[in-house]
Design a protein around this motif. Structure first.
Motif, PDB file in Angstrom:
ATOM      1  N   ILE A  12      34.420  56.189  41.145  1.00 28.79           N
ATOM      2  CA  ILE A  12      33.905  55.652  42.402  1.00 28.79           C
ATOM      3  C   ILE A  12      32.471  55.161  42.226  1.00 28.79           C
ATOM      4  N   ARG A  13      31.655  55.929  41.542  1.00 27.71           N
ATOM      5  CA  ARG A  13      30.261  55.522  41.318  1.00 27.71           C
ATOM      6  C   ARG A  13      30.198  54.195  40.587  1.00 27.71           C
ATOM      7  N   LYS A  14      31.064  54.028  39.596  1.00 27.43           N
ATOM      8  CA  LYS A  14      31.084  52.782  38.827  1.00 27.43           C
ATOM      9  C   LYS A  14      31.572  51.610  39.678  1.00 27.43           C
ATOM     10  N   LEU A  15      32.701  51.796  40.378  1.00 28.03           N
ATOM     11  CA  LEU A  15      33.273  50.683  41.145  1.00 28.03           C
ATOM     12  C   LEU A  15      32.373  50.248  42.286  1.00 28.03           C
ATOM     13  N   GLU A  16      31.602  51.187  42.842  1.00 26.17           N
ATOM     14  CA  GLU A  16      30.686  50.823  43.921  1.00 26.17           C
ATOM     15  C   GLU A  16      29.531  49.965  43.433  1.00 26.17           C
ATOM     16  N   ARG A  17      29.310  49.916  42.139  1.00 26.60           N
ATOM     17  CA  ARG A  17      28.309  48.995  41.602  1.00 26.60           C
ATOM     18  C   ARG A  17      28.864  47.581  41.500  1.00 26.60           C
ATOM     19  N   PHE A  18      30.193  47.445  41.526  1.00 24.93           N
ATOM     20  CA  PHE A  18      30.812  46.123  41.455  1.00 24.93           C
ATOM     21  C   PHE A  18      31.006  45.505  42.834  1.00 24.93           C
ATOM     22  N   THR A  19      31.355  46.321  43.816  1.00 29.10           N
ATOM     23  CA  THR A  19      31.609  45.812  45.164  1.00 29.10           C
ATOM     24  C   THR A  19      31.543  46.967  46.151  1.00 29.10           C
ATOM     25  N   PRO A  20      31.151  46.735  47.413  1.00 31.79           N
ATOM     26  CA  PRO A  20      31.096  47.822  48.395  1.00 31.79           C
ATOM     27  C   PRO A  20      32.485  48.409  48.650  1.00 31.79           C
ATOM     28  N   ASP A  84      35.483  55.134  33.157  1.00 35.56           N
ATOM     29  CA  ASP A  84      36.205  54.049  32.494  1.00 35.56           C
ATOM     30  C   ASP A  84      37.688  54.383  32.380  1.00 35.56           C
ATOM     31  N   MET A  85      38.516  53.340  32.426  1.00 36.03           N
ATOM     32  CA  MET A  85      39.964  53.476  32.319  1.00 36.03           C
ATOM     33  C   MET A  85      40.480  52.808  31.057  1.00 36.03           C
ATOM     34  N   GLY A  86      41.713  53.174  30.702  1.00 38.26           N
ATOM     35  CA  GLY A  86      42.447  52.419  29.704  1.00 38.26           C
ATOM     36  C   GLY A  86      42.961  51.131  30.324  1.00 38.26           C
ATOM     37  N   ASP A  87      43.870  50.466  29.637  1.00 34.29           N
ATOM     38  CA  ASP A  87      44.378  49.179  30.104  1.00 34.29           C
ATOM     39  C   ASP A  87      45.128  49.323  31.421  1.00 34.29           C
ATOM     40  N   LEU A  88      44.751  48.513  32.411  1.00 30.51           N
ATOM     41  CA  LEU A  88      45.358  48.602  33.732  1.00 30.51           C
ATOM     42  C   LEU A  88      46.774  48.040  33.758  1.00 30.51           C
ATOM     43  N   ASP A  89      47.122  47.210  32.803  1.00 28.50           N
ATOM     44  CA  ASP A  89      48.420  46.533  32.816  1.00 28.50           C
ATOM     45  C   ASP A  89      49.388  47.081  31.771  1.00 28.50           C
ATOM     46  N   VAL A  90      49.289  48.382  31.465  1.00 36.67           N
ATOM     47  CA  VAL A  90      50.156  48.949  30.427  1.00 36.67           C
ATOM     48  C   VAL A  90      51.631  48.872  30.815  1.00 36.67           C
ATOM     49  N   ALA A  91      51.933  48.777  32.101  1.00 32.44           N
ATOM     50  CA  ALA A  91      53.331  48.691  32.519  1.00 32.44           C
ATOM     51  C   ALA A  91      53.998  47.413  32.021  1.00 32.44           C
ATOM     52  N   LEU A  92      53.188  46.434  31.601  1.00 30.83           N
ATOM     53  CA  LEU A  92      53.735  45.150  31.158  1.00 30.83           C
ATOM     54  C   LEU A  92      54.086  45.135  29.676  1.00 30.83           C
ATOM     55  N   ILE A  93      53.721  46.181  28.947  1.00 30.48           N
ATOM     56  CA  ILE A  93      53.953  46.185  27.501  1.00 30.48           C
ATOM     57  C   ILE A  93      54.857  47.356  27.109  1.00 30.48           C
ATOM     58  N   ASP A  94      55.541  47.178  25.959  1.00 31.85           N
ATOM     59  CA  ASP A  94      56.447  48.221  25.465  1.00 31.85           C
ATOM     60  C   ASP A  94      55.751  49.199  24.538  1.00 31.85           C
ATOM     61  N   ARG A  95      54.795  48.690  23.753  1.00 31.11           N
ATOM     62  CA  ARG A  95      54.114  49.526  22.758  1.00 31.11           C
ATOM     63  C   ARG A  95      52.614  49.249  22.796  1.00 31.11           C
ATOM     64  N   ALA A 129      37.152  45.362  42.731  1.00 28.29           N
ATOM     65  CA  ALA A 129      36.278  46.113  41.831  1.00 28.29           C
ATOM     66  C   ALA A 129      36.945  46.350  40.479  1.00 28.29           C
ATOM     67  N   LEU A 130      38.240  46.661  40.490  1.00 27.57           N
ATOM     68  CA  LEU A 130      38.955  46.871  39.232  1.00 27.57           C
ATOM     69  C   LEU A 130      39.040  45.580  38.428  1.00 27.57           C
ATOM     70  N   ARG A 131      39.217  44.470  39.111  1.00 27.10           N
ATOM     71  CA  ARG A 131      39.256  43.181  38.414  1.00 27.10           C
ATOM     72  C   ARG A 131      37.907  42.866  37.783  1.00 27.10           C
ATOM     73  N   ILE A 132      36.831  43.143  38.516  1.00 32.22           N
ATOM     74  CA  ILE A 132      35.498  42.942  37.940  1.00 32.22           C
ATOM     75  C   ILE A 132      35.320  43.840  36.728  1.00 32.22           C
ATOM     76  N   GLY A 133      35.822  45.081  36.825  1.00 32.07           N
ATOM     77  CA  GLY A 133      35.729  45.993  35.689  1.00 32.07           C
ATOM     78  C   GLY A 133      36.420  45.445  34.453  1.00 32.07           C
ATOM     79  N   THR A 134      37.574  44.811  34.643  1.00 33.43           N
ATOM     80  CA  THR A 134      38.279  44.191  33.514  1.00 33.43           C
ATOM     81  C   THR A 134      37.464  43.043  32.928  1.00 33.43           C
TER      82      THR A 134
END
Length: 246
Positions: A12-20, A84-95, A129-134
């Motif tokens: 939350i602290r990180k994302l609030e730096r990207f957008t309210p 920080d997170m891992g890849d947000l779109d892992v559902a799109l890949i098999d490996r 905010a997550l998109r800005i993080g990417t």
């Protein structure tokens, strides 16, 4: 073990730096982790070639992305700090196409991709905010490529240390000039594209010039403006401006 993320989590602290973010946005993020686990130092959270098990969110500790060559040589192209997170779109890949390891003992929340997708649909500010993080992750990788390709050995370390200072300050884990650095010289070498001997020599030069001090696993930057000037560090690629709450 089922747990919610603590209030005012590093995410939350990180994302609030990207957008309210609104109170509803924060509440949604506080319950985002399906389970939380403690992971020892020098273990893999994610291993290249494995099927994705979800999205890791770092709550405590420090981790890193890496790739290995067949001969055992390793390159580290990214550090993960709390929030920080891992890849947000892992559902799109098999490996998985890379691995994520821990520098230090870590607390990690695992997020189901469908949970994150639901939050993004219901909370546009979180999605933004997550998109800005990417985008920041991509911009940071460009800076690290410049680091390895065009900066001198001292400049590479100076830039890395300057970046970590700001990123850790945002989540409350650094003072104005000091933070825990659970990273050895071999790991710094794999990050900066140098040998361990070259890293050691460069650290000694930075010490002799009165720019840094290392005591155990704590880095103190003795002259922050001078270190940033040496590295030509410009923080604009991190997009961490202060923003008001919604």
């Amino acid at each position: 073990m089922n747990q919610s993320l603590p209030t005012r989590s590093p995410l939350i602290r990180k994302l609030e730096r990207f957008t309210p973010l609104s109170e509803a946005d924060r509440t949604a993020l506080e319950g985002i982790g399906s389970h939380v686990e403690n992971v020892p130092a020098h273990r893999d959270l994610v291993t290249e070639g494995d099927r994705p098990r979800g999205i890791p969110l770092l709550l405590e500790g420090m981790a890193y992305r890496y790739k290995m060559r067949a001969n055992g040589a390793r390159q580290i192209p990214a550090y993960l700090v709390p929030g920080d997170m891992g890849d947000l779109d892992v559902a799109l890949i098999d490996r998985m196409d890379h691995s994520v390891g821990t520098f230090s003992p870590c607390r990690v929340a695992w997020i189901k991709p469908e949970t994150l997708a639901d939050i993004q649909r219901s909370h546009p500010a979180v999605a933004r905010a997550l998109r800005i993080g990417t985008l920041v992750d991509e911009a940071t990788l460009r800076e690290w490529l410049l680091n390895v390709g065009r900066r001198s050995s001292k400049e590479r370390l100076a830039h890395l240390f300057s970046e970590l200072l700001l990123r850790l300050q945002v989540v409350g884990l650094a003072t104005e000039n000091s933070y825990a650095l659970p990273i050895g010289q071999a790991e710094l070498a794999d990050t900066t594209g140098m040998s361990s001997v070259h890293v050691n020599r460069s650290l000694m030069e930075l010490r002799r010039e009165g720019l840094i001090a290392l005591s155990g696993r704590t880095l103190t930057i003795l002259d922050v403006p001078a270190l940033k000037a040496l590295a030509e560090f410009k923080a604009n690629y991190l997009h961490l401006e202060e923003r008001g709450a919604a």
